[in-house]
Design a protein around this motif. Structure first.
Motif, short mmCIF file in Angstrom:
data_model
loop_
_atom_site.label_atom_id
_atom_site.label_comp_id
_atom_site.label_asym_id
_atom_site.label_seq_id
_atom_site.Cartn_x
_atom_site.Cartn_y
_atom_site.Cartn_z
N ILE A 190 -114.67 13.14 -43.93
CA ILE A 190 -113.75 14.03 -44.65
C ILE A 190 -114.44 15.38 -44.81
O ILE A 190 -115.41 15.51 -45.57
CB ILE A 190 -113.36 13.44 -46.02
N GLU A 191 -113.94 16.36 -44.06
CA GLU A 191 -114.44 17.74 -44.20
C GLU A 191 -113.61 18.35 -45.32
O GLU A 191 -112.40 18.56 -45.16
CB GLU A 191 -114.28 18.51 -42.89
N CYS A 192 -114.23 18.63 -46.45
CA CYS A 192 -113.47 18.96 -47.67
C CYS A 192 -112.96 20.40 -47.71
O CYS A 192 -112.17 20.75 -48.59
CB CYS A 192 -114.32 18.69 -48.90
N GLY A 193 -113.39 21.23 -46.79
CA GLY A 193 -112.95 22.62 -46.78
C GLY A 193 -114.00 23.48 -46.08
O GLY A 193 -115.02 22.96 -45.62
N TYR A 194 -113.72 24.77 -46.01
CA TYR A 194 -114.60 25.69 -45.29
C TYR A 194 -115.36 26.60 -46.26
O TYR A 194 -114.75 27.40 -46.97
CB TYR A 194 -113.77 26.54 -44.32
N LEU A 195 -116.67 26.45 -46.21
CA LEU A 195 -117.52 27.21 -47.13
C LEU A 195 -117.47 28.71 -46.84
O LEU A 195 -117.73 29.53 -47.73
CB LEU A 195 -118.95 26.68 -47.02
N ASN A 196 -117.16 29.09 -45.60
CA ASN A 196 -117.16 30.51 -45.24
C ASN A 196 -115.79 31.16 -45.42
O ASN A 196 -115.62 32.34 -45.13
CB ASN A 196 -117.64 30.70 -43.80
N ILE A 197 -114.81 30.38 -45.89
CA ILE A 197 -113.49 30.95 -46.19
C ILE A 197 -113.41 31.16 -47.70
O ILE A 197 -113.62 30.21 -48.48
CB ILE A 197 -112.37 30.01 -45.70
#
Ligand SMILES: [Zn+2]
Length: 228
Positions: A190-197
């Motif tokens: 589960i990739e929980c989101g994008y840290l660079n966004i």
């Protein structure tokens, strides 16, 4: 005899301190909730120890996955679904002295062994993404195509993640990650989101959002279990 008393007290204190400081195997911790569902979830906060995962300024993936993992354990307990974690501190299982791919493999192998040893029926590996090509954020669930059950679980979790108002919509996808290919039980990355966004970064670092995210994942697990 009176002169011995302070020493006896000192020895007792040393014994108690030594006992307290023993670091238990995180996965061996007892389940304290009565399980309503015949499932046993191994929560795997990705990375840790020598491996920080993706970084963005002062943030590291390993810290975020651990925070979300702890919330997920609580959220599953609230739904009476038994769960343990592969790690509850900033640690890793890489073979000492190894490096690169060998270290990573040994770390992942030990996490899978913990699942086998504990008799886990489901494996949820938590991660946080970062990609210079990503133009928007959103959580994304990956599964192995070899296990139809994993696809059902992934879609159930992804649909609950869609219900978070802050969430950019992404779909569950098949992928051939090492963990997914080698675990014979329904397993997800589960990739929980994008840290660079920017939006995702603000959410992922918020304890309230971490809790909401974990609750959505737990509800997805529950819905999958109910459908079995
Ligand atoms: Zn990762």
């Amino acid at each position: 005899m009176k002169r011995l008393a302070p020493y006896a007290l000192l020895f007792t204190l040393i014994f108690l301190l030594a006992f307290q400081n023993r670091s238990p195997d995180p996965a061996a911790e007892a389940i304290t909730v009565p399980a309503k569902h015949p499932a046993f979830v191994m929560i795997d906060p990705g990375h840790g120890g020598y491996d920080p995962g993706v970084r963005s300024a002062d943030l590291k993936e390993a810290d975020l996955t651990l925070a979300i993992g702890k919330e997920l354990k609580t959220a599953l307990a609230e739904l009476q679904i038994a769960a343990v974690m592969t790690r509850e501190t900033d640690t890793d299982y890489a073979t000492r002295g190894s490096s690169g791919k060998t270290a990573k493999r040994s770390d992942l192998n030990r996490r899978m062994d913990l699942a086998f040893e504990q008799g886990a029926t489901m494996f949820l590996s938590l991660h946080v993404n970062a990609s210079s090509q990503a133009t928007r954020g959103g959580a994304e669930v990956f599964y192995s195509e070899q296990l139809p059950e994993a696809k059902l679980l992934a879609e159930s979790v992804q649909s609950k993640l869609h219900q978070l108002p802050e969430m950019s919509r992404r779909d569950a996808k098949p992928a051939s990650y090492y963990l997914l290919e080698n675990l014979p039980i329904p397993s997800l990355i589960i990739e929980c989101g994008y840290l660079n966004i920017t939006g995702d970064r603000a959410h992922l670092t918020s304890p309230l959002y971490q809790k909401k995210l974990a609750q959505a994942i737990a509800l997805g697990v529950e819905e999958y279990l109910k459908s079995r």
